[in-house]
Design a protein around this motif. Structure first.
Motif, PDB file in Angstrom:
ATOM      1  N   UNK A 184       0.879  -1.256   0.135  1.00  0.00           N
ATOM      2  CA  UNK A 184       0.120   0.068  -0.021  1.00  0.00           C
ATOM      3  C   UNK A 184       0.837   1.296   0.119  1.00  0.00           C
ATOM      4  N   UNK A 185       0.713   1.882  -1.088  1.00  0.00           N
ATOM      5  CA  UNK A 185       1.777   3.072  -1.304  1.00  0.00           C
ATOM      6  C   UNK A 185       0.990   4.537  -0.931  1.00  0.00           C
ATOM      7  N   UNK A 186       1.594   5.250  -0.303  1.00  0.00           N
ATOM      8  CA  UNK A 186       1.248   6.707   0.214  1.00  0.00           C
ATOM      9  C   UNK A 186       1.999   7.776  -0.516  1.00  0.00           C
ATOM     10  N   UNK A 187       1.124   8.602  -1.560  1.00  0.00           N
ATOM     11  CA  UNK A 187       1.817   9.347  -2.268  1.00  0.00           C
ATOM     12  C   UNK A 187       1.969  11.053  -1.853  1.00  0.00           C
ATOM     13  N   UNK A 188       1.316  11.134  -0.766  1.00  0.00           N
ATOM     14  CA  UNK A 188       1.476  12.681  -0.085  1.00  0.00           C
ATOM     15  C   UNK A 188       1.042  13.688  -0.963  1.00  0.00           C
ATOM     16  N   UNK A 189      -0.265  13.437  -1.659  1.00  0.00           N
ATOM     17  CA  UNK A 189      -1.074  14.425  -2.438  1.00  0.00           C
ATOM     18  C   UNK A 189      -0.589  14.333  -4.029  1.00  0.00           C
ATOM     19  N   UNK A 190       0.070  13.308  -4.333  1.00  0.00           N
ATOM     20  CA  UNK A 190       0.477  13.213  -5.747  1.00  0.00           C
ATOM     21  C   UNK A 190       0.200  11.930  -6.489  1.00  0.00           C
ATOM     22  N   UNK A 191      -1.050  11.034  -5.806  1.00  0.00           N
ATOM     23  CA  UNK A 191      -1.437   9.824  -6.345  1.00  0.00           C
ATOM     24  C   UNK A 191      -1.704   9.923  -7.682  1.00  0.00           C
ATOM     25  N   UNK A 192      -2.579  10.814  -8.118  1.00  0.00           N
ATOM     26  CA  UNK A 192      -3.244  10.885  -9.706  1.00  0.00           C
ATOM     27  C   UNK A 192      -1.626  11.121 -10.650  1.00  0.00           C
ATOM     28  N   UNK A 193      -0.944  11.825 -10.130  1.00  0.00           N
ATOM     29  CA  UNK A 193       0.450  12.026 -11.096  1.00  0.00           C
ATOM     30  C   UNK A 193       1.062  10.725 -10.861  1.00  0.00           C
ATOM     31  N   UNK A 194       1.161   9.984  -9.651  1.00  0.00           N
ATOM     32  CA  UNK A 194       1.975   8.812  -9.701  1.00  0.00           C
ATOM     33  C   UNK A 194       1.169   7.827 -10.625  1.00  0.00           C
ATOM     34  N   UNK A 221      18.968  -3.614 -11.612  1.00  0.00           N
ATOM     35  CA  UNK A 221      19.141  -2.342 -11.398  1.00  0.00           C
ATOM     36  C   UNK A 221      18.239  -1.857 -10.056  1.00  0.00           C
ATOM     37  N   UNK A 222      18.554  -0.873  -9.192  1.00  0.00           N
ATOM     38  CA  UNK A 222      17.891  -0.320  -8.072  1.00  0.00           C
ATOM     39  C   UNK A 222      17.757   1.124  -8.251  1.00  0.00           C
ATOM     40  N   UNK A 223      16.601   1.618  -7.629  1.00  0.00           N
ATOM     41  CA  UNK A 223      16.361   3.113  -8.108  1.00  0.00           C
ATOM     42  C   UNK A 223      15.257   3.345  -6.905  1.00  0.00           C
ATOM     43  N   UNK A 224      15.081   4.732  -6.661  1.00  0.00           N
ATOM     44  CA  UNK A 224      14.062   5.323  -5.729  1.00  0.00           C
ATOM     45  C   UNK A 224      13.513   6.252  -6.927  1.00  0.00           C
ATOM     46  N   UNK A 225      12.097   6.015  -7.402  1.00  0.00           N
ATOM     47  CA  UNK A 225      11.363   6.803  -8.267  1.00  0.00           C
ATOM     48  C   UNK A 225      11.071   8.421  -7.768  1.00  0.00           C
ATOM     49  N   UNK A 226      10.605   9.133  -8.662  1.00  0.00           N
ATOM     50  CA  UNK A 226      10.276  10.624  -8.349  1.00  0.00           C
ATOM     51  C   UNK A 226       9.280  10.807  -7.210  1.00  0.00           C
ATOM     52  N   UNK A 227       8.582   9.830  -6.559  1.00  0.00           N
ATOM     53  CA  UNK A 227       7.565   9.655  -5.659  1.00  0.00           C
ATOM     54  C   UNK A 227       8.163   9.126  -4.308  1.00  0.00           C
ATOM     55  N   UNK A 228       9.404   8.851  -4.353  1.00  0.00           N
ATOM     56  CA  UNK A 228      10.041   8.180  -2.924  1.00  0.00           C
ATOM     57  C   UNK A 228       9.985   6.710  -2.868  1.00  0.00           C
ATOM     58  N   UNK A 229       9.325   5.867  -4.212  1.00  0.00           N
ATOM     59  CA  UNK A 229       9.234   4.579  -3.964  1.00  0.00           C
ATOM     60  C   UNK A 229      10.531   3.856  -4.504  1.00  0.00           C
ATOM     61  N   UNK A 230      11.025   2.980  -3.699  1.00  0.00           N
ATOM     62  CA  UNK A 230      12.063   2.061  -4.132  1.00  0.00           C
ATOM     63  C   UNK A 230      11.694   0.982  -5.017  1.00  0.00           C
ATOM     64  N   UNK A 231      12.559   0.868  -6.015  1.00  0.00           N
ATOM     65  CA  UNK A 231      12.192  -0.425  -7.062  1.00  0.00           C
ATOM     66  C   UNK A 231      13.418  -1.072  -7.446  1.00  0.00           C
TER      67      UNK A 231
END
Length: 137
Positions: free
Chosen positions: A6-16, A122-132
């Motif tokens: 369950x991911x929380x996007x701090x007001x940016x869910x539509x964008x995510x 590869x490993x990254x953190x996306x623009x929404x702070x989610x680690x992948x």
């Protein structure tokens, strides 16, 4: 039984959601906004901006279902720590495309490359702070 992130996007869910649809082929299922909640459910008194934010949604990536929301005003999520979403693919170039798309505007910890366990990883953190992690064995 299923365990789902369950991911929380701090007001940016539509964008995510729009980003994940483009970047990794996510498909949005159910989406409910705060304004859709019945009276007395905790959304009373929210300003117009937060009434239009996402209270809850689900979306799929491949065969996996994820859930998310914008969160609540004044309660920003903590940085994602100790948890990483991992995408497994059998197609090396598909993995590279997804990695590059997710990395756009994010932070790469390990570039997508061949390793001793994978043809591509590869490993990254996306623009929404989610680690992948993206892994192609």
């Amino acid at each position: 039984m299923h365990v789902q992130a369950y991911l929380t996007f701090n007001g940016r869910c539509d964008e995510a959601l729009a980003f994940y649809q483009q970047a990794i082929g996510a498909k949005v299922g159910m989406l409910m906004r705060n304004k859709d909640a019945p009276p007395g459910s905790g959304c009373d008194g929210l300003d117009e901006v937060w009434l239009n934010k996402v209270m809850h949604c689900d979306f799929t990536v491949g065969d996996s279902q994820l859930m998310g929301s914008d969160g609540m005003p004044g309660s920003p999520p903590q940085a994602m720590s100790g948890c990483t979403l991992s995408i497994a693919t059998s197609d090396l170039e598909q993995g590279r495309r997804m990695f590059d798309a997710l990395a756009d505007g994010g932070n790469v910890q390990m570039p997508y490359q061949q390793t001793f366990w994978a043809r591509g990883f590869g490993m990254l953190t996306d623009r929404f702070g989610i680690n992948w992690m993206v892994n192609c064995e």
